[in-house]
Design a protein around this motif. Structure first.
Motif, short mmCIF file in Angstrom:
data_model
loop_
_atom_site.label_atom_id
_atom_site.label_comp_id
_atom_site.label_asym_id
_atom_site.label_seq_id
_atom_site.Cartn_x
_atom_site.Cartn_y
_atom_site.Cartn_z
N GLY A 330 0.85 -1.19 0.00
CA GLY A 330 0.00 0.00 0.00
C GLY A 330 0.88 1.24 0.00
O GLY A 330 2.10 1.16 0.14
N GLY A 331 0.27 2.40 -0.15
CA GLY A 331 1.05 3.65 -0.19
C GLY A 331 1.30 4.06 -1.64
O GLY A 331 1.11 3.26 -2.57
N ARG A 332 1.70 5.29 -1.78
CA ARG A 332 1.92 5.85 -3.12
C ARG A 332 3.18 6.70 -3.12
O ARG A 332 3.56 7.24 -2.09
N GLY A 333 3.77 6.82 -4.28
CA GLY A 333 4.88 7.74 -4.44
C GLY A 333 4.34 9.16 -4.45
O GLY A 333 3.13 9.37 -4.44
N PRO A 334 5.26 10.17 -4.49
CA PRO A 334 4.79 11.55 -4.48
C PRO A 334 4.02 11.88 -5.76
O PRO A 334 4.35 11.40 -6.83
N LEU A 335 3.00 12.73 -5.60
CA LEU A 335 2.23 13.19 -6.76
C LEU A 335 2.97 14.36 -7.40
O LEU A 335 3.82 14.99 -6.77
N GLU A 336 2.59 14.67 -8.63
CA GLU A 336 3.13 15.89 -9.26
C GLU A 336 2.71 17.09 -8.41
O GLU A 336 1.57 17.14 -7.93
N SER A 337 3.63 18.03 -8.20
CA SER A 337 3.33 19.20 -7.38
C SER A 337 3.55 20.45 -8.21
O SER A 337 4.68 20.78 -8.56
N THR A 338 2.45 21.13 -8.56
CA THR A 338 2.59 22.35 -9.40
C THR A 338 1.89 23.54 -8.75
O THR A 338 1.54 24.50 -9.42
N TYR A 339 1.73 23.47 -7.42
CA TYR A 339 0.90 24.48 -6.74
C TYR A 339 1.45 25.90 -6.89
O TYR A 339 0.71 26.86 -6.89
N ALA A 340 2.79 26.04 -7.03
CA ALA A 340 3.37 27.40 -7.05
C ALA A 340 3.04 28.12 -8.35
O ALA A 340 2.89 29.35 -8.36
N SER A 341 2.92 27.36 -9.45
CA SER A 341 2.56 27.93 -10.77
C SER A 341 3.26 29.24 -11.06
O SER A 341 2.63 30.22 -11.43
N LEU A 342 4.56 29.27 -10.90
CA LEU A 342 5.30 30.51 -11.13
C LEU A 342 5.35 30.82 -12.62
O LEU A 342 5.41 29.90 -13.45
N PRO A 343 5.34 32.11 -12.99
CA PRO A 343 5.51 32.43 -14.41
C PRO A 343 6.93 32.08 -14.88
O PRO A 343 7.86 32.03 -14.06
N ILE A 344 7.05 31.88 -16.17
CA ILE A 344 8.36 31.56 -16.75
C ILE A 344 9.06 32.87 -17.11
O ILE A 344 8.45 33.73 -17.76
N ALA A 345 10.31 33.01 -16.73
CA ALA A 345 11.08 34.21 -17.08
C ALA A 345 11.62 34.06 -18.50
O ALA A 345 12.13 33.00 -18.86
N SER A 346 11.52 35.12 -19.28
CA SER A 346 12.14 35.11 -20.60
C SER A 346 13.65 35.27 -20.40
O SER A 346 14.10 35.94 -19.46
N ILE A 347 14.42 34.69 -21.31
CA ILE A 347 15.89 34.83 -21.22
C ILE A 347 16.27 36.31 -21.21
O ILE A 347 17.24 36.70 -20.56
N ASP A 348 15.51 37.15 -21.89
CA ASP A 348 15.84 38.58 -21.98
C ASP A 348 16.00 39.24 -20.61
O ASP A 348 16.81 40.13 -20.42
N GLU A 349 15.19 38.81 -19.66
CA GLU A 349 15.19 39.49 -18.37
C GLU A 349 16.11 38.83 -17.34
O GLU A 349 16.31 39.35 -16.25
N VAL A 350 16.66 37.67 -17.70
CA VAL A 350 17.52 36.95 -16.74
C VAL A 350 18.89 37.62 -16.67
O VAL A 350 19.51 37.87 -17.70
N PRO A 351 19.37 37.91 -15.47
CA PRO A 351 20.72 38.50 -15.37
C PRO A 351 21.79 37.47 -15.74
O PRO A 351 21.82 36.37 -15.19
N THR A 352 22.61 37.81 -16.71
CA THR A 352 23.69 36.91 -17.14
C THR A 352 24.98 37.71 -17.27
O THR A 352 24.97 38.94 -17.24
N ARG A 353 26.06 36.99 -17.43
CA ARG A 353 27.35 37.62 -17.74
C ARG A 353 27.78 37.12 -19.12
O ARG A 353 27.52 35.97 -19.46
N TYR A 354 28.47 37.97 -19.88
CA TYR A 354 28.89 37.59 -21.23
C TYR A 354 30.41 37.60 -21.36
O TYR A 354 31.11 38.39 -20.71
N TYR A 355 30.85 36.73 -22.25
CA TYR A 355 32.24 36.71 -22.72
C TYR A 355 32.12 36.94 -24.23
O TYR A 355 31.42 36.19 -24.91
N VAL A 356 32.74 38.01 -24.73
CA VAL A 356 32.61 38.35 -26.15
C VAL A 356 34.01 38.47 -26.74
O VAL A 356 34.84 39.23 -26.24
N SER A 357 34.26 37.71 -27.80
CA SER A 357 35.55 37.78 -28.45
C SER A 357 35.35 38.34 -29.85
O SER A 357 34.46 37.89 -30.58
N MET A 358 36.14 39.35 -30.21
CA MET A 358 35.93 40.00 -31.52
C MET A 358 37.27 40.35 -32.18
O MET A 358 38.25 40.63 -31.48
N ARG A 359 37.25 40.33 -33.51
CA ARG A 359 38.40 40.82 -34.26
C ARG A 359 38.19 42.31 -34.49
O ARG A 359 37.09 42.72 -34.87
#
Ligand SMILES: NC(=O)c1ccc[n+]([C@@H]2O[C@H](COP(=O)([O-])OP(=O)(O)OC[C@H]3O[C@@H](n4cnc5c(N)ncnc54)[C@H](O)[C@@H]3O)[C@@H](O)[C@H]2O)c1
Ligand SMILES: N[C@@H](CCO)C(=O)O
Ligand code: NA
Length: 434
Positions: A330-359
């Protein structure tokens, strides 16, 4: 004590993983029986080609997976065929008819966990998928169960063995991407069609699964920002080294907190520089590792074999034993848990660091023009290095954290500058605190 009813197992697909699962079920029957508290027996194995010789009794083999799933004496269906169809329908039918399901199918789960988990919840059966992310490495269960009382801030990992093998070999030997991919194929790491691995689809599917669990939010593959490794060059790896970094294909799942207290989920996959001192920098070859950061637990790291028949089968068997125990006691494994339902952040707004190499043209004023494009967009520069001179002059800029859109706009502006001949490489930098 009377012996409990035998637990019947159906295995769908007898490829790399399925063949190992069948072997372990047969070889370890006595231990499995003791661990489950009832005999565990294979009822059948669905294959595509009946004529191929197999190390298994002929009467167990069938080319009718739907018929096998429908049998009354099957309690647990182990799906190892891969792909969306017919796996999706077979799993749903199994769940709806009261059978628990174990699967390693990340491509399917990254799209359809919601549908399948709902069917499992309605039928009060289990849906387990530890093998779908990072093979043998326990990561799904720790996130879902061990950390169920904590707040996960970040899950960052190397979850694709093929690309990690390629990038590690490129870093070690200086060889080009194509050459290393061919070597990965010869050694059996890369598949005949390596697209899912090298373009980051496999890592993105795993990121979707990890982000869903970590942030109690339904995240699908389409929500994951994705770049593959095909554009990474030996020059990038050599330049990374000069900044005490290496390049890894990272799957990053992050809780992004706004100044107003709002929260979003970022899930993204791209090759990034990470400092050589970062724990993920030491993960080489086909190995995988996942670093979890949680509010109270702090930083946890999981490391091991993320692919391969036997390691992946180990995770499948762990799930199968859990599902079988639940059937017996008897007993069950954990159920899917989606209660927080957070919005998805677009990559545009995510803080990142860049490495840019140019001639660049090697003449006075170029550096300040380049710096100006960054400062105009409020992107602060952390380091600049010039390599070569004259026609071969190259500038490498590493930035501080700023919204990804501002960083990519800087790169677009550089590409338009007369004094910049080409922007030869753009990679993000991860694993630093600033
Ligand atoms: N190989 C790994 O290292 C690894 C690691 C983690 C997860 N996985 C996942 O495990 C699953 C299986 O992977 P694999 O490497 O064993 O693949 P594989 O291609 O070696 O095996 C799949 C088998 O399923 C069979 N099959 C496909 N469709 C079928 C159908 N309709 N009816 C009957 N048989 C069918 C194929 O003939 C094949 O033998 C996939 O979902 C994969 O993503 C694999
Ligand atoms: N193709 C995958 C297999 C495991 O999902 C890898 O290279 O890691
Ligand atoms: Na796993």
């Amino acid at each position: 004590m009377s012996e409990k009813k035998t637990i019947g197992i159906a295995v769908l697909g007898m490829g790399n993983v399925g063949a190992e699962v069948v072997r372990i079920i047969e070889e370890n029957a006595a231990d499995l029986r003791a661990r489950v508290g009832a005999p565990v027996e294979l009822r059948g194995v669905a294959v595509r080609d009946l004529s191929r010789p197999r190390k298994i009794a002929q009467e167990l083999i069938t080319d009718d997976p739907a018929g096998l799933v429908a049998r009354d004496d099957v309690d647990i269906v182990v799906e190892l065929m891969g792909g969306i169809d017919p796996a999706r329908e077979l799993i749903r039918t199994a769940l709806e008819s009261g059978k628990s399901v174990v699967t390693a199918n990340k491509a399917l789960l990254a799209e359809y966990t919601g549908e399948l988990a709902t069917a499992a919840a309605q039928a009060k059966v289990d849906l387990y998928f530890e093998a779908a992310v990072a093979g043998a490495i326990p990561v799904v269960r720790p996130l879902m169960q061990s950390l169920a009382g904590d707040t996960v801030e970040r899950v960052a990992g190397i979850v694709n063995g093929t690309t990690n093998f390629i990038l590690s070999a490129m870093a070690e030997t200086g060889a080009a991407y194509d050459e290393t991919l061919a070597e990965a194929g010869r050694l059996g790491y890369a598949e005949a069609d390596p697209t899912a691995d090298v373009e980051g689809y496999d890592a993105a599917a795993k990121a979707a699964i990890l982000a869903s669990i970590a942030f109690h939010t339904r995240v699908t593959a389409a929500d994951v920002y994705r770049e593959g490794i095909t554009h990474v060059t030996p020059d990038d790896l050599a330049a990374a080294r000069k900044f005490d970094c290496t390049v890894k294909l990272l799957s990053i799942c992050e809780r992004v907190r706004g100044d107003d207290g709002s929260q979003r989920v970022s899930a993204r996959v791209y090759p990034a520089l990470i400092p050589l001192s970062h724990p993920l920098a030491t993960v080489n070859g086909a190995f995988n590792a996942v670093v979890v950061e949680a509010e109270n637990a702090g930083r946890l790291m999981f490391y091991g074999q993320g692919a391969g028949g036997a390691p992946t089968a180990s995770a499948v068997l762990g799930d199968m034993v859990m599902a079988a125990r639940n059937k017996v006691h008897g007993g069950r494994g954990p159920l899917e848990s989606t209660y927080a339902s957070l919005p998805i952040a677009s990559i545009d707004e995510v803080p990142t660091r860049y490495y840019v190499s140019m001639r660049v043209a090697d003449k006075p004023g170029v550096l300040s023009q380049v710096a100006n494009e960054f400062s105009k967009r409020s992107v602060s520069i952390a380091a600049v290095r010039q390599e070569g001179a004259g026609d071969d002059a190259r500038l490498i800029v590493v930035t501080h954290r700023a919204p990804d859109r501002a960083q990519s706009e800087c790169v677009a502006a550089l590409e338009d500058m007369d004094s910049v001949t080409t922007v030869s490489s753009v990679l993000r930098l991860e694993g630093t605190d600033d």
